[in-house]
Design an enzyme around this catalytic site. Sequence first.
Site: not given
Lengths: 131, 203
Positions: A8-10, A43, A67
Amino acid sequence: MVGILIVSHSKEVAQGAKELAAEMMQGDVPLEAVGGTKDGRLGTDSNLIYEALTNLNNADGVIILADMGSSVMNTELAFEFFSEEEQEKFKIVNAPLVEGAINAALQSSFGKDLDEVIAALDPVELAQKKV
Amino acid sequence: MNKTEEVFNKIADKIIDNKQYLTKLDSAIGDGDHGINMARGFSEVKEEFESAEFDSNSAVVKKVAMTLISNVGGASGPLYGTAFLQASKVMEEDLSLKNAVKIGEAVIEGIKMRGKAEQGDKTMLDAIIPAVNALKEDYEAGVELEEALQDCLEAAEEGKESTIPLVAKKGRASYLGERSKGHQDPGATSSYMIIETIIKEII
Ligand SMILES: Nc1ncnc2c1ncn2[C@@H]1O[C@H](COP(=O)(O)OP(=O)(O)O)[C@@H](O)[C@H]1O
Ligand SMILES: [Mg+2]
């Protein structure tokens, strides 16, 4: 056993999805979660994804739940550092991240093989809310 | 510092100077980080140049590629990283229009491989493809290098501006659908800045 990688970006989203998946699975499934950049921004980082794939390289294939956008691109970029034979064992699936991670980990914990786990991850089916 | 390093140093300055502007463009149709991502990557490139010694131009470009891949964070990292990596593979030590065309084609191929976009999808490709096409046409028509570079620059600028009325089909902006119309694509803008800097340094 089939390994699962969540991208995920997070960092929190990846970590949280991993926790939810780990809670349901029956026994040990190789699970990795990667999110955020190395300097703590939202990112993705292909080096971190590469390391996670290396940790999962002994599994009988790896299902990747990503994601969007750079999660997928950086995962595909990380694949290129492995041999073609190894790359064939890596599969990015079209499934919602959280539901996909929970189901993939559960199916893998039943001892299903890579194709069987993928078959259980129908995105339309997974998107149905169950109570 | 060799010439290629100098060019990339100038590109880095240009991107870093335009950090706010690129971020503002990305705020309109994305997540408002394109300037931050690119400035982060190119600051690291400048830092790498401080310590590294290169024995060829292609080694410089490869270093830039690997540094962007490792430090950008957004989609532009793997996209520009793959583009420069492909460029480094076909780059010759002496500049020629023929080789410039080849480099341009390698860049396009790399971006398409990584992001699966086409011209008209409102991405960086909308600045890059017309720029490379201009070079190619001029090469085939036997135009001199300098004039071909001028044409290339104009095509890149028009290409960048051509993204304004487009509906995004790839990248985060595609989630906005029709609302992505009326805004210039941030990636096409950074691509134009890179092309502009390279060309102005050569001419
Ligand atoms: N699939 C793609 N193919 C080509 N270019 C793309 C693609 N996705 C995004 N881009 C380009 O990347 C730019 C956005 O970069 P950036 O903001 O750094 O990444 P992110 O979208 O992950 O936040 C867009 O303006 C667009 O030009
Ligand atoms: Mg962005």
